[in-house]
Design a protein around this motif. Structure first.
Motif, PDB file in Angstrom:
ATOM      1  N   ALA A 128      19.807  21.709   7.411  1.00  0.00           N
ATOM      2  CA  ALA A 128      18.741  22.389   8.160  1.00  0.00           C
ATOM      3  C   ALA A 128      19.206  22.846   9.532  1.00  0.00           C
ATOM      4  O   ALA A 128      18.525  23.630  10.185  1.00  0.00           O
ATOM      5  N   GLY A 129      20.329  22.344   9.999  1.00  0.00           N
ATOM      6  CA  GLY A 129      20.862  22.781  11.288  1.00  0.00           C
ATOM      7  C   GLY A 129      20.189  22.131  12.478  1.00  0.00           C
ATOM      8  O   GLY A 129      19.627  21.042  12.377  1.00  0.00           O
ATOM      9  N   LEU A 130      20.236  22.808  13.609  1.00  0.00           N
ATOM     10  CA  LEU A 130      19.680  22.311  14.864  1.00  0.00           C
ATOM     11  C   LEU A 130      18.418  23.079  15.229  1.00  0.00           C
ATOM     12  O   LEU A 130      18.275  24.260  14.916  1.00  0.00           O
ATOM     13  N   CYS A 131      17.500  22.411  15.933  1.00  0.00           N
ATOM     14  CA  CYS A 131      16.296  23.075  16.439  1.00  0.00           C
ATOM     15  C   CYS A 131      16.724  24.074  17.511  1.00  0.00           C
ATOM     16  O   CYS A 131      17.449  23.707  18.441  1.00  0.00           O
TER      17      CYS A 131
ATOM     18  N   PRO B 235      11.989  16.072  11.546  1.00  0.00           N
ATOM     19  CA  PRO B 235      11.463  17.113  12.426  1.00  0.00           C
ATOM     20  C   PRO B 235      11.527  16.663  13.890  1.00  0.00           C
ATOM     21  O   PRO B 235      11.461  15.484  14.203  1.00  0.00           O
ATOM     22  N   CYS B 236      11.623  17.631  14.785  1.00  0.00           N
ATOM     23  CA  CYS B 236      11.795  17.301  16.201  1.00  0.00           C
ATOM     24  C   CYS B 236      10.484  17.286  16.968  1.00  0.00           C
ATOM     25  O   CYS B 236      10.413  16.728  18.049  1.00  0.00           O
ATOM     26  N   GLY B 237       9.446  17.906  16.446  1.00  0.00           N
ATOM     27  CA  GLY B 237       8.158  17.909  17.132  1.00  0.00           C
ATOM     28  C   GLY B 237       7.948  19.106  18.046  1.00  0.00           C
ATOM     29  O   GLY B 237       6.917  19.198  18.707  1.00  0.00           O
ATOM     30  N   CYS B 238       8.884  20.004  18.124  1.00  0.00           N
ATOM     31  CA  CYS B 238       8.727  21.207  18.959  1.00  0.00           C
ATOM     32  C   CYS B 238       7.737  22.162  18.300  1.00  0.00           C
ATOM     33  O   CYS B 238       7.687  22.267  17.080  1.00  0.00           O
ATOM     34  N   GLN B 239       6.980  22.835  19.116  1.00  0.00           N
ATOM     35  CA  GLN B 239       6.107  23.897  18.627  1.00  0.00           C
ATOM     36  C   GLN B 239       6.856  25.210  18.776  1.00  0.00           C
ATOM     37  O   GLN B 239       7.045  25.693  19.880  1.00  0.00           O
TER      38      GLN B 239
END
Length: 179
Positions: free
Chosen positions: A142-145, A156-160
């Protein structure tokens, strides 16, 4: 390892070389800084013989590399197996400046100077040629956010994430005369 070409005749000579994982770092290559290295010993088998004014080197490399994933930057193991044929020849003197077309054999020819060949340089070149174009630890990576840089493979990182309107949305409202 330096190979003396004066000892090579028309009869094939076989060589076997095993390179330990520290070989890559000892060579002072920048690849180590980019996450590239040997994860296990690398085996190099070669057969070399003289054919006219050229030397023919048939080789096989096998081992495990340590690569860095292009999507998530995590290290992973890459099983490498490569077979190749390389022609070693002295460069011909250039008589003219006109353009010439290269044949398939010309593309596999490595020009040498002198009577010695550095086998380490050939091995290093073949390692680079066997690397995948896109180095990915798994097809589902999935890579990086893009916002916070968290590894999305770990959850998941939780970023919107903001949805950016497309520049083509304006085309939906164009009215063409005659329709």
């Amino acid at each position: 390892m330096i190979l003396d070409l004066k000892t090579i005749g028309p009869e094939p000579k076989e060589y076997r070389l095993e390179l330990d994982p520290g070989w890559w770092e000892r060579e002072g290559d920048r690849g180590a800084a980019q996450g590239l290295g040997l994860d296990s010993p690398l085996t190099f088998h070669a057969t070399i013989y003289r054919a006219g004014g050229k030397y023919v080197l048939d080789g096989r490399l096998q081992g495990t590399l340590r690569l860095s994933c292009d999507r998530c930057l995590d290290p992973y193991r890459f099983e490498m197996q490569s077979t190749f044929r390389l022609f070693l020849a002295m460069p011909a003197p250039q008589k003219t400046e006109e353009e010439i077309e290269l044949s398939g054999e010309d593309m596999m020819t490595d020009f040498i100077v002198g009577e010695e060949v550095d086998v380490d340089a050939i091995v290093r070149e073949q390692i680079y040629l066997s690397l995948p174009m896109k180095s990915v630890c798994s097809p589902k990576c999935a890579g990086l956010c893009p916002k916070c840089g968290a590894n999305l493979n770990k959850g998941p990182c939780g970023c919107q994430l903001e949805t950016v309107p497309s520049a083509f949305d304006k085309l939906k409202h164009i009215k063409i005369k005659g329709d």
